[in-house]
Design a protein around this motif. Structure first.
Motif, mmCIF file in Angstrom:
data_model
loop_
_atom_site.group_PDB
_atom_site.id
_atom_site.type_symbol
_atom_site.label_atom_id
_atom_site.label_comp_id
_atom_site.label_asym_id
_atom_site.label_seq_id
_atom_site.Cartn_x
_atom_site.Cartn_y
_atom_site.Cartn_z
ATOM 1 N N PRO A 1 -31.256 8.636 109.467
ATOM 2 C CA PRO A 1 -32.222 8.080 110.431
ATOM 3 C C PRO A 1 -33.591 8.705 110.176
ATOM 4 O O PRO A 1 -33.693 9.889 109.823
ATOM 5 N N GLU A 2 -34.617 7.919 110.341
ATOM 6 C CA GLU A 2 -35.972 8.371 109.963
ATOM 7 C C GLU A 2 -36.345 9.714 110.575
ATOM 8 O O GLU A 2 -36.963 10.565 109.921
ATOM 9 N N GLU A 3 -35.946 9.934 111.811
ATOM 10 C CA GLU A 3 -36.325 11.197 112.473
ATOM 11 C C GLU A 3 -35.588 12.404 111.900
ATOM 12 O O GLU A 3 -35.973 13.558 112.168
ATOM 13 N N GLN A 4 -34.547 12.166 111.092
ATOM 14 C CA GLN A 4 -33.788 13.266 110.483
ATOM 15 C C GLN A 4 -34.200 13.537 109.036
ATOM 16 O O GLN A 4 -33.758 14.509 108.429
ATOM 17 N N ARG A 5 -35.030 12.699 108.470
ATOM 18 C CA ARG A 5 -35.438 12.849 107.067
ATOM 19 C C ARG A 5 -36.490 13.937 106.905
ATOM 20 O O ARG A 5 -37.340 14.136 107.767
ATOM 21 N N VAL A 6 -36.412 14.625 105.763
ATOM 22 C CA VAL A 6 -37.408 15.639 105.408
ATOM 23 C C VAL A 6 -37.922 15.289 104.003
ATOM 24 O O VAL A 6 -37.454 15.839 102.997
ATOM 25 N N PRO A 7 -38.852 14.348 103.901
ATOM 26 C CA PRO A 7 -39.334 13.899 102.599
ATOM 27 C C PRO A 7 -39.925 15.023 101.743
ATOM 28 O O PRO A 7 -39.889 14.958 100.518
ATOM 29 N N ALA A 8 -40.426 16.073 102.395
ATOM 30 C CA ALA A 8 -41.044 17.179 101.656
ATOM 31 C C ALA A 8 -40.056 17.942 100.783
ATOM 32 O O ALA A 8 -40.454 18.742 99.940
ATOM 33 N N VAL A 9 -38.745 17.659 100.927
ATOM 34 C CA VAL A 9 -37.751 18.364 100.132
ATOM 35 C C VAL A 9 -37.670 17.809 98.709
ATOM 36 O O VAL A 9 -37.156 18.476 97.807
#
Length: 197
Positions: free
Chosen positions: A112-120
């Motif tokens: 879910p979008e609120e659980q994503r950490v794109p910076a990883v």
């Protein structure tokens, strides 16, 4: 006849490729993750799923191990040192390539979008490149383990292809050349052609 549930763009590709290499007949049922057809067989909804009569086997590596053992090809004999080395390679590819790509996918579009950490993603790309170099250092022949192609080669090549689609650079020349030679195999091409059916 074997029945394979999944999609060509998923880890089902690995199973289909092995079946093509083995020359075993199978029925390919195109089904996405968590589809009704898949969930009826595998409550987790994950693909691929192999149906053998009334028996169900989930997980691409478990399926491939079963098929290779059953048909005595693309594997070393159980209980041999070569098999233990094959299993070590298989687990290394799963832990160091597949898991990194899967983590990137989860943080890119699966969670879910609120659980994503794109910076990883940059960290994962660094780790993937480092792990590619380690795998290349372990290669001892035209295939990962020498002269004999095993299921580890299918998993590794699938991961290298996945990396390209995920925009993870494959800069290790040895593994890039290896992937090109693996993609040139007739069985690989036959599975890729299934995507257009």
């Amino acid at each position: 006849m074997y029945k394979v549930y999944g999609s060509v763009t998923s880890r089902a590709f690995r199973v289909l490729w092995l079946l093509e290499e083995l020359g075993e007949p199978y029925e390919f049922i195109k089904a996405g993750p968590r589809s009704d057809a898949v969930t009826a067989l595998n409550p987790s909804g994950k693909i691929p799923v192999l149906q053998v009569g009334d028996d169900i086997i989930p997980d691409s590596t478990a399926i491939m191990t079963y098929l290779a053992d059953k048909h005595g090809k693309f594997t070393y004999p159980a209980g041999s040192v070569a098999r233990a080395q094959q299993d070590a390679l298989t687990h290394a590819v799963l832990d160091e390539l597949d898991a990194v790509l899967w983590t990137a996918a989860r943080h890119g579009f699966i969670l879910p979008e609120e659980q994503r950490v794109p910076a990883v993603k940059p960290s994962l790309m660094w780790e993937f490149a480092r792990n590619l170099d380690r795998l290349a250092d372990r290669m001892v022949g035209p295939f990962l383990q020498g002269e004999q192609m095993t299921i580890a080669d299918i998993i590794a090549t699938h991961c290298l292809n996945w990396a390209i689609g995920a925009k993870f650079p494959v800069e290790n020349e040895k593994l890039s050349d290896y992937a090109k030679s693996m993609r040139a195999r007739d069985a690989f091409k036959r599975v890729r052609a299934l995507d257009g059916d």
